[in-house]
Design a protein around this motif. Structure first.
Motif, short mmCIF file in Angstrom:
data_model
loop_
_atom_site.label_atom_id
_atom_site.label_comp_id
_atom_site.label_asym_id
_atom_site.label_seq_id
_atom_site.Cartn_x
_atom_site.Cartn_y
_atom_site.Cartn_z
N TYR A 154 0.90 -1.16 0.00
CA TYR A 154 0.00 0.00 0.00
C TYR A 154 0.94 1.20 0.00
CZ TYR A 154 -3.73 -3.18 1.55
OH TYR A 154 -4.64 -4.20 1.65
N LEU B 290 4.17 0.97 2.08
CA LEU B 290 4.01 -0.04 3.15
C LEU B 290 3.85 -1.43 2.54
CD1 LEU B 290 3.32 -0.65 6.24
CD2 LEU B 290 0.96 -0.67 5.45
N ALA C 100 2.46 -4.65 3.12
CA ALA C 100 1.52 -5.29 4.05
C ALA C 100 1.67 -6.80 4.02
CB ALA C 100 0.08 -4.90 3.69
N PRO D 32 -1.40 -10.86 14.76
CA PRO D 32 -1.98 -9.73 15.48
C PRO D 32 -2.61 -8.74 14.52
CG PRO D 32 0.41 -9.53 15.37
CD PRO D 32 0.06 -10.84 14.73
N ASN D 33 -3.29 -7.75 15.06
CA ASN D 33 -3.90 -6.73 14.22
C ASN D 33 -2.84 -6.07 13.35
OD1 ASN D 33 -6.37 -7.25 15.27
ND2 ASN D 33 -6.34 -5.56 16.74
N GLY D 34 -3.18 -5.89 12.09
CA GLY D 34 -2.26 -5.21 11.18
C GLY D 34 -1.18 -6.11 10.61
N ALA D 35 -1.25 -7.44 10.87
CA ALA D 35 -0.19 -8.35 10.41
C ALA D 35 -0.24 -8.60 8.91
CB ALA D 35 -0.30 -9.68 11.14
N GLY D 36 -1.42 -8.39 8.31
CA GLY D 36 -1.55 -8.65 6.87
C GLY D 36 -2.54 -9.76 6.55
N LYS D 37 -3.35 -10.16 7.55
CA LYS D 37 -4.30 -11.26 7.33
C LYS D 37 -5.38 -10.87 6.32
CE LYS D 37 -5.57 -11.49 11.65
NZ LYS D 37 -4.80 -10.36 12.19
N THR D 38 -6.04 -9.74 6.61
CA THR D 38 -7.16 -9.34 5.75
C THR D 38 -6.67 -9.10 4.32
OG1 THR D 38 -8.45 -8.45 7.56
CG2 THR D 38 -8.90 -7.54 5.39
N THR D 39 -5.51 -8.48 4.19
CA THR D 39 -4.96 -8.24 2.85
C THR D 39 -4.78 -9.57 2.13
OG1 THR D 39 -3.84 -6.28 3.66
CG2 THR D 39 -3.02 -7.22 1.61
N GLU E 263 -14.30 -9.78 6.65
CA GLU E 263 -14.33 -9.33 8.05
C GLU E 263 -15.64 -8.60 8.34
OE1 GLU E 263 -10.79 -7.17 8.95
OE2 GLU E 263 -11.02 -7.40 11.10
N GLU F 65 -11.72 -13.49 10.29
CA GLU F 65 -12.10 -13.10 11.67
C GLU F 65 -13.59 -13.34 11.92
OE1 GLU F 65 -10.04 -11.73 14.05
OE2 GLU F 65 -8.39 -10.73 13.01
P1 ATP Z 1 -6.70 -6.49 11.26
O1 ATP Z 1 -7.07 -7.72 11.98
O2 ATP Z 1 -6.46 -5.30 12.15
O3 ATP Z 1 -7.55 -6.19 10.06
P2 ATP Z 1 -4.78 -7.68 9.50
O4 ATP Z 1 -3.80 -8.68 9.96
O5 ATP Z 1 -5.97 -8.17 8.77
O6 ATP Z 1 -5.22 -6.77 10.69
P3 ATP Z 1 -4.39 -5.94 7.24
O7 ATP Z 1 -5.76 -5.35 7.38
O8 ATP Z 1 -4.14 -6.85 6.11
O9 ATP Z 1 -3.96 -6.66 8.59
O10 ATP Z 1 -3.34 -4.73 7.21
C1 ATP Z 1 -1.94 -4.91 7.03
C2 ATP Z 1 -1.27 -3.56 7.01
O11 ATP Z 1 -1.67 -2.84 5.84
C3 ATP Z 1 -1.65 -2.66 8.18
O12 ATP Z 1 -0.51 -1.92 8.53
C4 ATP Z 1 -2.74 -1.76 7.62
O13 ATP Z 1 -2.75 -0.51 8.26
C5 ATP Z 1 -2.31 -1.62 6.17
N1 ATP Z 1 -3.45 -1.44 5.26
C6 ATP Z 1 -4.49 -2.26 5.12
N2 ATP Z 1 -5.35 -1.83 4.16
C7 ATP Z 1 -4.82 -0.67 3.70
C8 ATP Z 1 -5.22 0.28 2.69
N3 ATP Z 1 -6.32 0.10 1.97
N4 ATP Z 1 -4.43 1.35 2.50
C9 ATP Z 1 -3.29 1.52 3.21
N5 ATP Z 1 -2.85 0.69 4.17
C10 ATP Z 1 -3.60 -0.41 4.40
#
Ligand code: ATP
Length: 317
Positions: free
Chosen positions: A16, A19, A21, A40-47, A86, A163
């Motif tokens: 992104y 960054l 991700a 953990p939160n922000g690890a990159g799971k949702t991406t 999610e 999640e």
């Molecule tokens: P969560 O459980 O908090 O959703 P996650 O493990 O699913 O966490 P992601 O949502 O994949 O993590 O995010 C991974 C990183 O990418 C984080 O630092 C997040 O801030 C960043 N990120 C996610 N989506 C975007 C976006 N659309 N634009 C910019 N940064 C993003």
């Protein structure tokens, strides 16, 4: 695990802006397994889940779902998967039946088969008696069941759940976990979660992602080995002098914690539990509790992400 490969992810990365991700992630998912994608939160799971489900393009890397490349043949690949994001894509003003009929149409289930598909998905998700209820009036747990029903209505070999228990109460969490285990009998499941016990209760295998990197891929038994730290937590009615504990075989050090319990670190191969129990009885310390310390998810992340790579064995370099 030897089953058919249902998803194959190769060198997946996603930026992104600047960054990163998701960083060079590779893994496979086999028929008949529930894979926990833990981080953990922000690890990159949702991406990762968004990419796997065809809702987000990777910056680089390949994804195959069944026999189809997700980027080259997105429609065929997506037919083989179901996805619960999610934020479940629910229409609160529709009844459960109306919504699932709509989802069946989106998944191109033939008109004459939609009702059958809807009823089968409802039965699997414990929704048989809710068809006429407005989704907006259902409890969060039941709304999540509807979200899962839309993900399986077209009988995909692979189901991706991002999640799925977030925001549910403890009873609803138990029910959804049981439902996921049931789904695992007919589908391969990727379960994204930040909750360690959820993976332990539900999955066959686990992958841990931290700051976009896969740092562990193991069976649930293998994960348990990582969770076992070489320390005991011990409580006495009359806490002895630390030196008395430290003199016992295998004990490296002991210290009183804030909660009054002793934290006894020991050699990894030499558990002093039996010695402590025996000596405590002999000297009348009044042993109240003795248990191995369990590492928290945070401690595992620290261990996995800060451990230096092992030096190559002589002759294997
Ligand atoms: P969560 O459980 O908090 O959703 P996650 O493990 O699913 O966490 P992601 O949502 O994949 O993590 O995010 C991974 C990183 O990418 C984080 O630092 C997040 O801030 C960043 N990120 C996610 N989506 C975007 C976006 N659309 N634009 C910019 N940064 C993003």
């Amino acid at each position: 695990m030897a089953g058919t490969v249902l998803a194959e992810v190769q060198n997946l990365s996603r930026y992104y802006g600047s960054l990163r991700a998701v960083n060079d992630v590779s893994f496979t998912v086999h028929q008949g397994e529930i894979l926990g994608f833990l981080g953990p939160n922000g690890a990159g799971k949702t991406t990762t889940m968004q990419i796997l489900s065809g809702n987000l393009a990777p910056s680089s890397g390949r994804v195959r779902i069944g026999d189809h490349d997700l980027l080259a043949e997105p429609k065929a690949a997506k037919r083989a998967l179901g996805y619960l994001p999610e934020q479940p894509p629910l229409y609160r003003d529709l009844t459960v039946d109306e919504y699932l009929d709509y989802c069946a149409a989106l998944h191109r289930i033939a008109r004459g088969r939609r009702r059958e598909a809807r009823e089968a998905a409802k039965a699997k998700c414990g929704l048989t008696d809710t068809g006429r209820r407005l989704i907006g009036n259902l409890s969060k747990g039941y709304q999540q069941r509807v979200g899962i029903a839309q993900a399986i209505i077209h009988l995909p070999p692979l189901v991706i759940l991002d999640e799925p228990t977030i925001g549910l109460d403890p009873i609803q969490i138990r029910e959804i976990r049981a439902l996921i285990r049931e789904l695992g009998k007919d589908h391969a499941v990727i379960l994204s979660t930040h909750i360690l016990p959820e993976v332990q209760a539900t999955c066959d295998r686990v992958q841990i992602i931290s700051k976009g990197n896969l740092v562990l891929s193991d069976t649930i038994d293998g994960l348990a080995r990582h969770l076992k730290s070489a320390a005991l937590l011990v409580a006495f009615r009359q806490t002895p002098a630390i030196e008395e504990i430290e003199r016992l075989p295998g004990v490296r050090s002991a210290a009183v914690q804030e909660d009054g319990r002793l934290r006894v670190q020991h050699d990894p191969g030499l558990d002093p539990t039996e010695h402590i129990v025996r000596v405590a009885t002999e000297r009348n310390w009044g042993l109240k509790e003795i248990a191995p310390e369990r590492a928290s998810l945070e401690q595992i992340f620290v261990e996995l992400t800060t451990t230096e790579p092992a030096a190559p064995e002589p002759g294997n370099a």
